[in-house]
Design a protein around this motif. Structure first.
Motif, PDB file in Angstrom:
ATOM      1  N   LEU A 107       7.338  37.081  13.010  1.00  0.00           N
ATOM      2  CA  LEU A 107       7.021  37.292  14.421  1.00  0.00           C
ATOM      3  C   LEU A 107       8.310  37.299  15.232  1.00  0.00           C
ATOM      4  O   LEU A 107       8.981  36.262  15.355  1.00  0.00           O
ATOM      5  N   PRO A 108       8.696  38.450  15.778  1.00  0.00           N
ATOM      6  CA  PRO A 108       9.917  38.501  16.572  1.00  0.00           C
ATOM      7  C   PRO A 108       9.885  37.446  17.675  1.00  0.00           C
ATOM      8  O   PRO A 108       8.881  37.269  18.359  1.00  0.00           O
ATOM      9  N   ALA A 109      10.994  36.730  17.783  1.00  0.00           N
ATOM     10  CA  ALA A 109      11.075  35.656  18.780  1.00  0.00           C
ATOM     11  C   ALA A 109      12.534  35.344  19.054  1.00  0.00           C
ATOM     12  O   ALA A 109      13.407  35.597  18.227  1.00  0.00           O
ATOM     13  N   THR A 110      12.768  34.764  20.214  1.00  0.00           N
ATOM     14  CA  THR A 110      14.095  34.294  20.585  1.00  0.00           C
ATOM     15  C   THR A 110      14.100  32.787  20.450  1.00  0.00           C
ATOM     16  O   THR A 110      13.275  32.108  21.054  1.00  0.00           O
ATOM     17  N   GLY A 111      14.989  32.273  19.646  1.00  0.00           N
ATOM     18  CA  GLY A 111      15.101  30.829  19.465  1.00  0.00           C
ATOM     19  C   GLY A 111      16.256  30.293  20.276  1.00  0.00           C
ATOM     20  O   GLY A 111      16.795  30.960  21.161  1.00  0.00           O
TER      21      GLY A 111
END
Length: 135
Positions: A107-111
Motif C-alpha cells: 500500500l503506497p504510503a509516506t512514512g
C-alpha cells in the motif's frame, strides 16, 4: 497502532523472518506496527550473504506499507550468548517482533523516521487485505 519505516532490503527481510529489527535507541512503546518500506535502498546490505539469501526471489517494494507486526519487546544488545539471532547487531537496541503478516498488495504510503502514526484509512486498507487478522 504505529508505523515504522525501514529501509530496503531490511523491511523485506522482516517479512521473511528477520528478527530482531535493530535501532540505535530504546523504544518504550509496545503494540502493533505497520511495516513501511522507505524510499531509500541500503545497497551495501544487498551484498550480505544472509540478506541475499533471505530476499532471493522477492520484490523490494519501496514507499509502501508491506506488512504488519506486533512489537513485543525492545532491549539493548546483550551479547551473542543471550542474543543468538544472526540479525542482532552489536551495540544496538533490538526490537522483537511477533505475528508478522504480509498483505497481498503493498500500500503506497509516506512514512517518517523513526516511528509515525498512520491514518485510520491506511490501517483499514491493510486490515482489509488481512481479514483474519484482528489486532
Amino acid at each position: 497502532m504505529r508505523g515504522i519505516t525501514i529501509r530496503q532490503p531490511w523491511a523485506t527481510c522482516i517479512l521473511a523472518g528477520k528478527n530482531p529489527e535493530n535501532r540505535p535507541a530504546n523504544w518504550p512503546w509496545r503494540g502493533w506496527l505497520l511495516l513501511h518500506a522507505g524510499l531509500k535502498l541500503d545497497r551495501p546490505a544487498l551484498r550480505d550473504p544472509l540478506v541475499a539469501t533471505t530476499i532471493r526471489g522477492r520484490e523490494l517494494h519501496r514507499g509502501a506499507v508491506i506488512g504488519i507486526a506486533r512489537l513485543t519487546d525492545c532491549h539493548p544488545d546483550q551479547g551473542p550468548e543471550r542474543c543468538t539471532s544472526p540479525w542482532a547487531q552489536r551495540d544496538a537496541h533490538h526490537l522483537v517482533l511477533a505475528d508478522v503478516h504480509e498483505p497481498p498488495l503493498p500500500l503506497p504510503a509516506t512514512g517518517a523516521l523513526p516511528a509515525w502514526k498512520p491514518t485510520q484509512d491506511l490501517v483499514d486498507q491493510v486490515l482489509q487485505q488481512l481479514p483474519d487478522l484482528r489486532p
